[in-house]
Design a protein around this motif. Structure first.
Motif, PDB file in Angstrom:
ATOM      1  N   PHE A   1       0.746  -1.284  -0.031  1.00  0.00           N
ATOM      2  CA  PHE A   1       0.281  -0.248   0.011  1.00  0.00           C
ATOM      3  C   PHE A   1       0.917   1.588  -0.378  1.00  0.00           C
ATOM      4  CE2 PHE A   1      -2.685  -3.045   1.918  1.00  0.00           C
ATOM      5  CZ  PHE A   1      -3.683  -3.160   0.852  1.00  0.00           C
TER       6      PHE A   1
ATOM      7  N   LYS B   1       0.458   4.498  -2.584  1.00  0.00           N
ATOM      8  CA  LYS B   1      -0.172   5.601  -2.692  1.00  0.00           C
ATOM      9  C   LYS B   1       1.270   6.573  -2.932  1.00  0.00           C
ATOM     10  CE  LYS B   1      -1.567   4.702   2.360  1.00  0.00           C
ATOM     11  NZ  LYS B   1      -1.541   4.688   3.755  1.00  0.00           N
TER      12      LYS B   1
ATOM     13  N   TYR C   1      -6.007   3.348  -4.045  1.00  0.00           N
ATOM     14  CA  TYR C   1      -5.108   3.931  -3.319  1.00  0.00           C
ATOM     15  C   TYR C   1      -4.350   4.959  -4.721  1.00  0.00           C
ATOM     16  CZ  TYR C   1      -4.756   0.772   1.563  1.00  0.00           C
ATOM     17  OH  TYR C   1      -4.791   0.796   2.827  1.00  0.00           O
TER      18      TYR C   1
ATOM     19  N   PRO D   1      -8.217   1.606   0.832  1.00  0.00           N
ATOM     20  CA  PRO D   1      -7.511   3.312   1.876  1.00  0.00           C
ATOM     21  C   PRO D   1      -8.531   3.686   2.874  1.00  0.00           C
ATOM     22  CG  PRO D   1      -8.656   3.143  -1.003  1.00  0.00           C
ATOM     23  CD  PRO D   1      -8.801   2.390   0.020  1.00  0.00           C
TER      24      PRO D   1
END
Lengths: 338, 338, 338, 338
Positions: free
Chosen positions: A191, A195, A223, B136
């Motif tokens: 993740f 990002k 994401y 998210p």
């Protein structure tokens, strides 16, 4: 969201759930059946902790009604999004073919393959400088050296180029060298990397993890998009099942499902799914017939000397024979491969 | 390594394979059966590109004989390795219980839980400051703030502490705060992260990926060990299958397989496998009975208020009732939980 | 077959293996590597009990070289077999479309659907009189009454008809009513049923079990063929995986694998794989593009009133729109749908 | 049952669903959320065709609230059912061990093994006369001859005996020879066979199919019970996953799930799950620790000569060493093995 209470839940249990719903700023609606009490939750529950309700005494099950993704959802852009890069549009009427070697090995290797696949009709050159290998004793890629080769070949051929980024610290450097960045299957739920890719201004191909559901793939895209980068391309590359005749099982059904649920372009990687060059052509054609917006195919001029994924790389000859077939299938489903 | 030629392979095909074997500095041995020719490869083939042979004309199959891992192999340390941290030994006669909340939420929360699980017999406190969440929009953890809380609780209780590291850039910081670093299932093949963890001087727990084979888990450990850090602990936490009655399917058979193939300690995470606190106790007992060296259990004093994984967290009361049962099962298989 | 000995196997172990090989009437060939001794077995090992060797002291692994199927193998009929039934050839240049309702419900229902799908271009009418339902409380089919309806509709429309047989005792009766018998996925390894179907003189469609490998499907076909009935058609209908967005995961890669390994015709059932009529068209097109010899599609004129599989049945309108698309895809891959 | 309408469903769609609910003799309750309309269905919906609703225009999803099984449900007999056969109770406090060879091979073989396992503490003798083999070229069992041997050994040893029945036509004959009939994993959804077993007066062990969910296993049991035979024993024997280090993946979590959902006894077959005798002991202990009511273990005095499943059969010596360990684990979880 609907909360189903256990058969023997009492009024106190129901009361605590209602309180908790209201504490989240949501409204509730009780519905008493013959065997169960069911509580409807009114309002936007995404991100409000469905798990919390599931843990409460007397709660049997929590059924989400709304989909957990927002920006990636088809509702966000019903007409479908088109990712433009150079003069190529991914997600439009054209089925875009991306081809090239698994790993960048040398100037000569990449240039030879690039010229050949371009000549056959590929628009985008693939090639990896960083290789995620199951074993630490296998070839790990040329690193930045490979990216320099890719930039050179881009200049010589005019092709758009794409490569994988594995290490979050490499994102700016990789983005500097190539046109499209790729997230590999093993990193689909890395993740922090996602990002970071949400903050750059280059399209990102995100490959479905080997055991990721279609829903999880969409959330991985979310994401990236949530950070601002909306140019995301989803890639189905086969999932891990009990079948071993092919390296992975291409989930061709993911194409229509993704096209219905999300507005993002969807491409197919038949090479990693097949694991054997004999089967790549069939899978590629199946992908186009199912509605894919593009293909990502491993091609090598000398697969038996390839440092990576030789068995699943089609030869340049096979690729040049495959392209007209793909063109015919694309035409049969109302699409075009130039 | 054994190379099986196709039925209709000719002498030229065989000759090219032999040449290639010798070019890799290895020796060959031809064996002609009634239907096939088979070529044995003599020498250390690990890392020599099995794929290369598989791509050659006339080759049907390549069968590796040697295992692809070296330092993680049982042969490397037949008596089994023991990972020491503070006064605790993981991989020795004791079955080490690690317990604590999924996520660190506050000073008070962590301290309350820590005191309770310590009192019940847990030796190591678990708790995450960085949370890999599928969406998210879910709670992502307190970050460094959480690690500060953990350090404080460590001081107050004297417990050994462990936490997850997700971002490769955080490795030095996290290693500074805690005693044991954990790699989550989603990062099992984040190879750059593994390499970085191979350079620190703290034990690492590596959790099996949701679709990772036992062999891939061992190769992930090999990535860490190859860089110098041999204090690696393997964790079985359930794999993804078609069954949805539990969150994952605990592969309890991985325990005896790993104990046979590798010298590393093997622990079980029954919480993520179960996904439901009602089933955690059974899975924990099964893990100990199967020969696990430790357990990693999620415990919360108020699971319905937990910001993460509430449904699968056992309450502190349940945990204190479970520990005597685990002690009995450990004793039944000749182990001890103090 | 190749027998790999354990690293610490001694001469006595090797000697016993050699003895056992000779006792099976086979010859052996010893090959001593640097780390292992490997024993090659010469002769036809199919059915000689590979398991026996695997159980002997000092044996680490047994690697079969020959494929375990004989009559189903491509080698048996390299040009591919064509199953003729009436004026239709399955396995030839035509892609044969079989369509109709999941279950036979009434005279009127079957006739309405039959006329419509025939008009759109289907050659064979599908429909079940015996339904394998997961729950005993669901509609189990009309039984022989349904077969009588099917015979009537066959007369009125002139279509070739196919249906499922579940109970071994029903084989003669079912064979009396219809042109093609179908073995459902749940019965793929009901070996007594397969043997019985090997004794009749009607073509048999055998559907891949939900967790059956491609190899197991071929061995199931071998069970039928070994008894004398060589008119077997293989059907890929999706396998069970962790993905739930579709009812099963269509393993489209099974088509090229099966076409390479066996001479039998291969068809695709996109309906059970999709589980949702919205996705049936894409999967059907993918199947044809991948090289399937036929399709088995569930069609209903009033799916919301269907007693079985309504959600995955396309309407007669959808089917009539789909057929021209399938014709185009078939043409694109050099095949024809009349 | 809850019916979730699509976001853009209109009043006409809702009206047709309501009509259909009432046509089924059920009541409805409409609940209008901010984004969706949800319709609750009041009454017993089991067997009313959930699929029908799912096919109606404007319906997005149908969520069942009630479990689809009735007689097998824990609610039917909250205290749990005990299956008595001879002087043995399965489902009581004792953990019942069933042991014996995979296949009955001869008088001497079965008698030798029976005496040995009885001496070690097994109460029930297992052994198959009919073998479902993946390949038609493998040993298919001795048939009725094997059952005669079993009857003779039963007389000599006084053991309770169990065997598999594959062919529905053999049910009366097999029931005549043995005390307990077993349905193999491949036949778990051979519904005609299940119905026939529902009509006899002998206990039935039903093994979970390789890709069957826990829910499907319970529904298979329901098929038997619905016909009148309530003496059903459920057997977890490993499911098919991507992992190949063991033959199947033992889903030890199925034990607590089944004990919660159903009142039926649950046993574990560690042999087929392991596929390798080295791992059988660990899996057996794990099963007992997780709460299983019994074990089904393959034992052979000369596994390397076994006609079937030799690699996973423990030797009589291994079995006699394992039993005291199993006794200790049983005692640790409050159960007993005599």
């Amino acid at each position: 969201m609907i909360i189903v209470m256990e058969q023997n839940a009492d009024e106190k249990n129901v009361g605590r759930v209602i309180e908790s719903i209201e504490a989240h700023g949501l409204k509730s609606h009780i519905y008493r059946g013959t065997e169960r009490t069911v509580i409807g939750v009114i309002g936007d529950t995404v991100g409000t902790g469905v798990n919390g309700f599931r843990s409460m005494p007397g709660v049997e099950n929590v059924v989400p009604i709304l989909k957990p993704f927002k920006i990636a959802s088809r509702k966000y852009m019903p007409e479908g999004s088109v990712v433009k890069v150079g003069n190529v549009e991914i997600g439009g009427n054209e089925v875009v073919v991306m081809a090239g070697p698994c790993a960048i090995e040398s100037d000569e290797q990449l240039l030879t393959i690039a010229k050949s696949v371009k000549n056959s009709g590929a628009k985008i050159l693939r090639g990896s400088a960083f290789k995620p290998r199951t074993s630490p004793y296998e070839f790990q890629g040329l690193g930045e050296e490979g990216l320099k080769i890719m930039r050179k070949v881009k200049k010589e051929t005019g092709m758009i180029v794409e490569t994988e980024v594995m290490d979050i610290r490499d994102v700016p450097m990789v983005a500097d060298y190539v046109d499209i960045l790729r997230v590999g299957a093993r990193n689909m739920q890395n993740f922090d990397l996602l990002k970071e890719l949400g903050k750059i201004d280059k399209p990102v191909i995100i490959k479905r993890g080997m055991s990721a559901t279609i829903r999880e793939l969409m959330l991985a895209a979310e994401y990236i998009m949530k950070e601002g980068n909306h140019r995301v391309i989803l890639c189905e590359r086969g999932i891990r099942t009990f079948e071993t005749a092919t390296r992975s099982t291409l989930d061709v059904g993911a194409v229509p499902v993704l096209k219905q649920e999300t507005h993002l372009p969807v491409i197919i990687d038949p090479s990693h799914a097949a694991g054997n060059r004999q089967f790549v052509g069939s899978l590629a054609k199946a992908g186009v017939a199912a509605g894919a917006d593009g293909l990502l195919i491993e091609v090598h001029h000398q697969p038996e000397k390839a440092l990576c994924d030789g068995p699943q790389s089609v030869t340049t000859e096979m690729f040049s024979e495959l392209m007209p077939q793909l063109r015919a299938v694309a035409a049969a489903v109302g699409r075009v491969i130039e």
